[in-house]
Motif scaffolding. Structure first.
Motif, PDB file in Angstrom:
ATOM      1  N   GLY A   1       0.813  -1.207   0.000  1.00 35.97           N
ATOM      2  CA  GLY A   1       0.000   0.000   0.000  1.00 35.97           C
ATOM      3  C   GLY A   1       0.845   1.255   0.000  1.00 35.97           C
ATOM      4  O   GLY A   1       2.017   1.242   0.386  1.00 35.97           O
ATOM      5  N   GLU A   2       0.234   2.366  -0.452  1.00 36.96           N
ATOM      6  CA  GLU A   2       0.890   3.670  -0.421  1.00 36.96           C
ATOM      7  C   GLU A   2      -0.164   4.763  -0.481  1.00 36.96           C
ATOM      8  O   GLU A   2      -1.349   4.505  -0.767  1.00 36.96           O
ATOM      9  CB  GLU A   2       1.888   3.819  -1.575  1.00 36.96           C
ATOM     10  CG  GLU A   2       1.276   3.755  -2.960  1.00 36.96           C
ATOM     11  CD  GLU A   2       2.328   3.955  -4.051  1.00 36.96           C
ATOM     12  OE1 GLU A   2       2.283   5.019  -4.701  1.00 36.96           O
ATOM     13  OE2 GLU A   2       3.179   3.072  -4.246  1.00 36.96           O
ATOM     14  N   LEU A   3       0.260   5.995  -0.205  1.00 33.98           N
ATOM     15  CA  LEU A   3      -0.655   7.131  -0.282  1.00 33.98           C
ATOM     16  C   LEU A   3      -1.092   7.366  -1.725  1.00 33.98           C
ATOM     17  O   LEU A   3      -0.352   7.076  -2.671  1.00 33.98           O
ATOM     18  CB  LEU A   3       0.017   8.394   0.254  1.00 33.98           C
ATOM     19  CG  LEU A   3       0.295   8.453   1.757  1.00 33.98           C
ATOM     20  CD1 LEU A   3       1.061   9.728   2.086  1.00 33.98           C
ATOM     21  CD2 LEU A   3      -1.000   8.404   2.550  1.00 33.98           C
ATOM     22  N   VAL A   4      -2.298   7.926  -1.875  1.00 39.63           N
ATOM     23  CA  VAL A   4      -2.793   8.182  -3.227  1.00 39.63           C
ATOM     24  C   VAL A   4      -2.515   9.599  -3.683  1.00 39.63           C
ATOM     25  O   VAL A   4      -2.841   9.961  -4.810  1.00 39.63           O
ATOM     26  CB  VAL A   4      -4.319   7.921  -3.318  1.00 39.63           C
ATOM     27  CG1 VAL A   4      -4.638   6.511  -2.902  1.00 39.63           C
ATOM     28  CG2 VAL A   4      -5.105   8.924  -2.496  1.00 39.63           C
ATOM     29  N   SER A   5      -1.898  10.433  -2.832  1.00 43.43           N
ATOM     30  CA  SER A   5      -1.752  11.856  -3.146  1.00 43.43           C
ATOM     31  C   SER A   5      -0.960  12.086  -4.431  1.00 43.43           C
ATOM     32  O   SER A   5      -1.206  13.049  -5.154  1.00 43.43           O
ATOM     33  CB  SER A   5      -1.082  12.593  -1.977  1.00 43.43           C
ATOM     34  OG  SER A   5       0.121  11.953  -1.603  1.00 43.43           O
ATOM     35  N   GLY A   6      -0.002  11.212  -4.725  1.00 39.16           N
ATOM     36  CA  GLY A   6       0.771  11.364  -5.952  1.00 39.16           C
ATOM     37  C   GLY A   6       0.184  10.612  -7.128  1.00 39.16           C
ATOM     38  O   GLY A   6       0.733  10.640  -8.231  1.00 39.16           O
ATOM     39  N   GLY A   7      -0.936   9.917  -6.897  1.00 36.04           N
ATOM     40  CA  GLY A   7      -1.542   9.103  -7.941  1.00 36.04           C
ATOM     41  C   GLY A   7      -0.895   7.736  -8.015  1.00 36.04           C
ATOM     42  O   GLY A   7       0.343   7.624  -7.997  1.00 36.04           O
ATOM     43  N   VAL A   8      -1.698   6.696  -8.057  1.00 42.12           N
ATOM     44  CA  VAL A   8      -1.165   5.337  -8.102  1.00 42.12           C
ATOM     45  C   VAL A   8      -2.158   4.451  -8.862  1.00 42.12           C
ATOM     46  O   VAL A   8      -3.366   4.578  -8.702  1.00 42.12           O
ATOM     47  CB  VAL A   8      -0.917   4.780  -6.676  1.00 42.12           C
ATOM     48  CG1 VAL A   8      -2.182   4.772  -5.849  1.00 42.12           C
ATOM     49  CG2 VAL A   8      -0.289   3.395  -6.726  1.00 42.12           C
ATOM     50  N   THR A   9      -1.614   3.586  -9.710  1.00 46.19           N
ATOM     51  CA  THR A   9      -2.439   2.681 -10.496  1.00 46.19           C
ATOM     52  C   THR A   9      -2.327   1.262  -9.952  1.00 46.19           C
ATOM     53  O   THR A   9      -1.426   0.947  -9.165  1.00 46.19           O
ATOM     54  CB  THR A   9      -1.990   2.680 -11.970  1.00 46.19           C
ATOM     55  OG1 THR A   9      -0.662   2.119 -12.051  1.00 46.19           O
ATOM     56  CG2 THR A   9      -1.977   4.101 -12.537  1.00 46.19           C
ATOM     57  N   ARG A  10      -3.212   0.407 -10.395  1.00 47.35           N
ATOM     58  CA  ARG A  10      -3.152  -0.995  -9.998  1.00 47.35           C
ATOM     59  C   ARG A  10      -1.835  -1.622 -10.441  1.00 47.35           C
ATOM     60  O   ARG A  10      -1.217  -2.390  -9.705  1.00 47.35           O
ATOM     61  CB  ARG A  10      -4.331  -1.772 -10.588  1.00 47.35           C
ATOM     62  CG  ARG A  10      -4.326  -3.266 -10.231  1.00 47.35           C
ATOM     63  CD  ARG A  10      -5.461  -4.007 -10.916  1.00 47.35           C
ATOM     64  NE  ARG A  10      -5.364  -5.434 -10.677  1.00 47.35           N
ATOM     65  CZ  ARG A  10      -5.914  -6.066  -9.639  1.00 47.35           C
ATOM     66  NH1 ARG A  10      -6.590  -5.371  -8.744  1.00 47.35           N
ATOM     67  NH2 ARG A  10      -5.782  -7.375  -9.503  1.00 47.35           N
ATOM     68  N   THR A  11      -1.391  -1.278 -11.640  1.00 46.41           N
ATOM     69  CA  THR A  11      -0.121  -1.813 -12.136  1.00 46.41           C
ATOM     70  C   THR A  11       1.024  -1.423 -11.215  1.00 46.41           C
ATOM     71  O   THR A  11       1.916  -2.235 -10.916  1.00 46.41           O
ATOM     72  CB  THR A  11       0.150  -1.294 -13.561  1.00 46.41           C
ATOM     73  OG1 THR A  11      -0.893  -1.756 -14.428  1.00 46.41           O
ATOM     74  CG2 THR A  11       1.489  -1.801 -14.081  1.00 46.41           C
ATOM     75  N   GLU A  12       1.018  -0.184 -10.727  1.00 42.16           N
ATOM     76  CA  GLU A  12       2.076   0.265  -9.819  1.00 42.16           C
ATOM     77  C   GLU A  12       1.979  -0.430  -8.463  1.00 42.16           C
ATOM     78  O   GLU A  12       3.005  -0.745  -7.842  1.00 42.16           O
ATOM     79  CB  GLU A  12       1.994   1.781  -9.647  1.00 42.16           C
ATOM     80  CG  GLU A  12       2.432   2.539 -10.894  1.00 42.16           C
ATOM     81  CD  GLU A  12       2.095   4.016 -10.825  1.00 42.16           C
ATOM     82  OE1 GLU A  12       2.809   4.817 -11.465  1.00 42.16           O
ATOM     83  OE2 GLU A  12       1.109   4.378 -10.140  1.00 42.16           O
ATOM     84  N   LEU A  13       0.766  -0.713  -8.013  1.00 38.76           N
ATOM     85  CA  LEU A  13       0.610  -1.443  -6.758  1.00 38.76           C
ATOM     86  C   LEU A  13       1.164  -2.856  -6.880  1.00 38.76           C
ATOM     87  O   LEU A  13       1.884  -3.336  -5.989  1.00 38.76           O
ATOM     88  CB  LEU A  13      -0.866  -1.492  -6.359  1.00 38.76           C
ATOM     89  CG  LEU A  13      -1.517  -0.182  -5.922  1.00 38.76           C
ATOM     90  CD1 LEU A  13      -3.020  -0.373  -5.730  1.00 38.76           C
ATOM     91  CD2 LEU A  13      -0.883   0.340  -4.633  1.00 38.76           C
ATOM     92  N   VAL A  14       0.841  -3.524  -7.953  1.00 39.02           N
ATOM     93  CA  VAL A  14       1.350  -4.892  -8.157  1.00 39.02           C
ATOM     94  C   VAL A  14       2.869  -4.873  -8.278  1.00 39.02           C
ATOM     95  O   VAL A  14       3.570  -5.722  -7.706  1.00 39.02           O
ATOM     96  CB  VAL A  14       0.702  -5.520  -9.402  1.00 39.02           C
ATOM     97  CG1 VAL A  14       1.338  -6.879  -9.704  1.00 39.02           C
ATOM     98  CG2 VAL A  14      -0.804  -5.677  -9.196  1.00 39.02           C
ATOM     99  N   ALA A  15       3.400  -3.887  -9.004  1.00 37.68           N
ATOM    100  CA  ALA A  15       4.856  -3.786  -9.141  1.00 37.68           C
ATOM    101  C   ALA A  15       5.516  -3.544  -7.791  1.00 37.68           C
ATOM    102  O   ALA A  15       6.575  -4.108  -7.479  1.00 37.68           O
ATOM    103  CB  ALA A  15       5.220  -2.667 -10.118  1.00 37.68           C
ATOM    104  N   GLY A  16       4.896  -2.704  -6.956  1.00 39.03           N
ATOM    105  CA  GLY A  16       5.440  -2.459  -5.626  1.00 39.03           C
ATOM    106  C   GLY A  16       5.449  -3.703  -4.776  1.00 39.03           C
ATOM    107  O   GLY A  16       6.413  -3.966  -4.039  1.00 39.03           O
ATOM    108  N   LEU A  17       4.402  -4.499  -4.863  1.00 39.40           N
ATOM    109  CA  LEU A  17       4.337  -5.746  -4.102  1.00 39.40           C
ATOM    110  C   LEU A  17       5.468  -6.687  -4.508  1.00 39.40           C
ATOM    111  O   LEU A  17       6.166  -7.249  -3.654  1.00 39.40           O
ATOM    112  CB  LEU A  17       2.974  -6.414  -4.337  1.00 39.40           C
ATOM    113  CG  LEU A  17       2.785  -7.795  -3.717  1.00 39.40           C
ATOM    114  CD1 LEU A  17       2.924  -7.740  -2.215  1.00 39.40           C
ATOM    115  CD2 LEU A  17       1.406  -8.354  -4.102  1.00 39.40           C
ATOM    116  N   HIS A  18       5.698  -6.841  -5.806  1.00 40.27           N
ATOM    117  CA  HIS A  18       6.758  -7.746  -6.275  1.00 40.27           C
ATOM    118  C   HIS A  18       8.150  -7.181  -5.983  1.00 40.27           C
ATOM    119  O   HIS A  18       9.089  -7.941  -5.743  1.00 40.27           O
ATOM    120  CB  HIS A  18       6.591  -8.013  -7.776  1.00 40.27           C
ATOM    121  CG  HIS A  18       5.432  -8.904  -8.088  1.00 40.27           C
ATOM    122  ND1 HIS A  18       5.393 -10.231  -7.738  1.00 40.27           N
ATOM    123  CD2 HIS A  18       4.250  -8.649  -8.711  1.00 40.27           C
ATOM    124  CE1 HIS A  18       4.253 -10.772  -8.144  1.00 40.27           C
ATOM    125  NE2 HIS A  18       3.541  -9.822  -8.736  1.00 40.27           N
TER     126      HIS A  18
END
Length: 376
Positions: free
Chosen positions: A214-231
Motif C-alpha cells: 500500500g501507499e498514499l494516493v496523493s501522488g496518484g497510483v495505479t493498480r499496475t504500480e501497486l502490483v509492481a510495488g508488491l513484487h
C-alpha cells in the motif's frame, strides 16, 4: 414503516461490535443490522488482528476462542525500515491472522445469536428527523450507526466530505505461500522508493499468507504500480486473488456528527496512518457507538466524548508520528532503537497496531540513533 431501536448499517467488525454493545447494555433493545451482502463474505484486508481488538470483543461477551479457532497465534514481528535496517522480535502479546470471510462470518453469527436481527439490504437514502432516522422510506430507527466502510453511504448522506488525497491510502492484497522461514512471523517491510509505502506478509498458519502492498494516493497510483510495488518489496511472491481497496486514514477523520446518526470504523476514517490497521479501531469505535446509542438525540455527542476519552491521546500521537515518518531517516532510527531495546519495540508495535502512545523513551532512543549507519 418498520421500526427498530438501533439500525446498524454494515455487518463487519465495527457493525457487529456495535450491535453486541447495544444488546449488552440493553438486552431488550431491538437491533437490526443491514448489509448489502450475505455472510460469510470476503473483505479486502490484511487480516491481522491485534490482541487488543480481541480484548474489546471479549468485553462484549464474544467467545474469542471460537472466533479464532483454527488460526494459531503469530508471536513475532519482523520490521524493515526504508534504509534496510531490520528488527525481528517477539511481540509483547501475539497477534492473530484470520481471513475476513471467516472472522466476520463467525463474529456476526455470535452477535445474531443474542437476538440481533439481520437483513440483506443496500442503503441508498438516509433522512434525519428530530425524533428518528428514516432509511430508504421503509425503516425508522431511534439511532442509526454507519459502519459501512470506506465508501460509507451513511457518511455521504450526512454531507461529510471524503478524506483528501494526502489522507487516503490504497492497498492491494492477495494470498500466497508463506515466505521461507517466516511461518509464525508477521513481516512489514518498507523502502525509500515511492515513500511512504510498505508491504506485508501475514501467515495464516496453514502454509499461506496474506500479502499486500500500500501507499498514499496523493501522488496518484495505479493498480499496475501497486502490483509492481508488491513484487519489488516481496521478491518471488506469487499471490492469488489480488484485490485493491481504499484506506481513509485517521489523520483525515471528520468531526463526528451529533444527533441520532453515528459513524464507526472505516466510515469514520479510523485507519492507523502508520500501518493501515483498522480492525482494532473498528471494534472499539463500534463498541463505543453501541454504548452511546441509548442516548437518543444526544447519541452523537456521547459517542464523540467516549471516543475522545478512549482514543484521543493515541490518535494525536499517531498523527504526529505519521508526519515524522515522512522522513525515512527517522523511521530507520526508530527501527534501530527497537533493535536495541525490547521496550521500544513494544512501544512501536502498540502505536501501530493498537492504542499506544509516542513515549518519551521511544523518542529519546530514536533521536540517539539518528545518523547511525544501517544495521541488518
Amino acid at each position: 414503516m418498520e421500526h427498530a431501536d438501533v439500525v446498524v448499517v454494515g455487518g463487519g467488525p465495527a457493525g457487529a461490535a456495535c450491535a453486541a454493545a447495544v444488546r449488552r447494555a440493553r438486552p431488550d433493545a431491538d437491533v437490526l443490522v443491514l448489509d448489502r451482502a450475505d455472510f460469510p463474505r470476503d473483505k479486502v484486508c490484511g487480516d491481522g488482528i491485534a490482541p487488543e481488538a480481541l480484548d474489546v470483543l471479549a468485553g462484549l461477551g464474544i467467545d474469542v476462542p471460537a472466533l479464532t479457532a483454527g488460526f494459531p497465534p503469530v508471536p513475532r514481528l519482523r520490521l524493515q525500515g526504508p534504509g534496510g535496517t531490520t528488527v525481528e522480535r517477539a511481540m509483547h502479546r501475539p497477534s492473530l491472522v484470520v481471513p475476513r470471510a471467516v472472522l466476520d462470518g463467525r463474529l456476526l453469527a455470535q452477535v445474531l445469536a443474542t437476538g440481533v436481527r439481520f437483513r440483506r439490504h443496500t442503503v441508498r437514502q438516509v433522512t434525519v428527523h428530530p425524533t428518528h432516522v428514516e432509511v430508504d422510506g421503509v425503516l425508522r430507527a431511534g439511532v442509526l450507526v454507519g459502519a459501512d466502510g470506506a465508501e460509507s453511504v451513511v457518511r455521504r448522506a450526512l454531507g461529510v466530505a471524503p478524506n483528501p488525497p494526502d489522507r487516503l491510502a490504497v492497498a492491494i492484497r492477495g494470498y500466497a505461500p508463506v515466505l521461507p522461514g517466516m511461518d509464525g512471523v508477521q513481516v512489514v517491510t518498507t523502502t525509500d522508493q515511492r515513500w511512504p509505502a510498505y508491504a506485508w506478509s501475514f501467515p495464516l498458519g496453514d502454509g499461506r499468507a496474506n500479502v499486500g502492498y500500500g501507499e498514499l494516493v496523493s501522488g496518484g497510483v495505479t493498480r499496475t504500480e501497486l502490483v509492481a510495488g508488491l513484487h519489488r518489496m516481496l521478491p518471488g511472491v506469487q499471490p492469488e486473488g489480488l484485490r485493491a481497496h481504499r484506506l481513509p486514514l485517521s489523520t483525515g477523520r471528520p468531526r463526528l456528527p451529533g444527533g441520532r446518526v453515528l459513524l464507526a470504523g472505516d466510515a469514520q476514517s479510523l485507519i492507523n496512518p502508520l500501518t493501515g490497521e483498522g480492525i482494532f479501531y473498528a471494534v472499539l469505535s463500534g463498541a463505543l457507538a453501541g454504548a452511546a446509542a441509548g442516548h437518543g438525540e444526544r447519541a452523537g455527542e456521547v459517542h464523540r466524548r467516549l471516543l475522545a476519552r478512549r482514543l484521543g491521546r493515541h490518535l494525536r500521537a499517531s498523527s504526529v508520528t505519521s508526519q515524522l515518518s515522512r522522513w525515512p531517516v527517522l523511521m530507520d532510527a526508530a527501527v534501530r532503537a527497537a533493535q536495541a531495546d525490547q521496550r521500544v519495540f513494544d512501544d512501536v508495535v502498540a502505536l501501530g497496531l493498537a492504542d499506544g502512545r509516542l513515549t518519551p523513551r521511544t523518542l529519546a532512543a530514536t533521536v540517539r540513533r539518528l545518523g547511525q549507519g544501517t544495521v541488518s
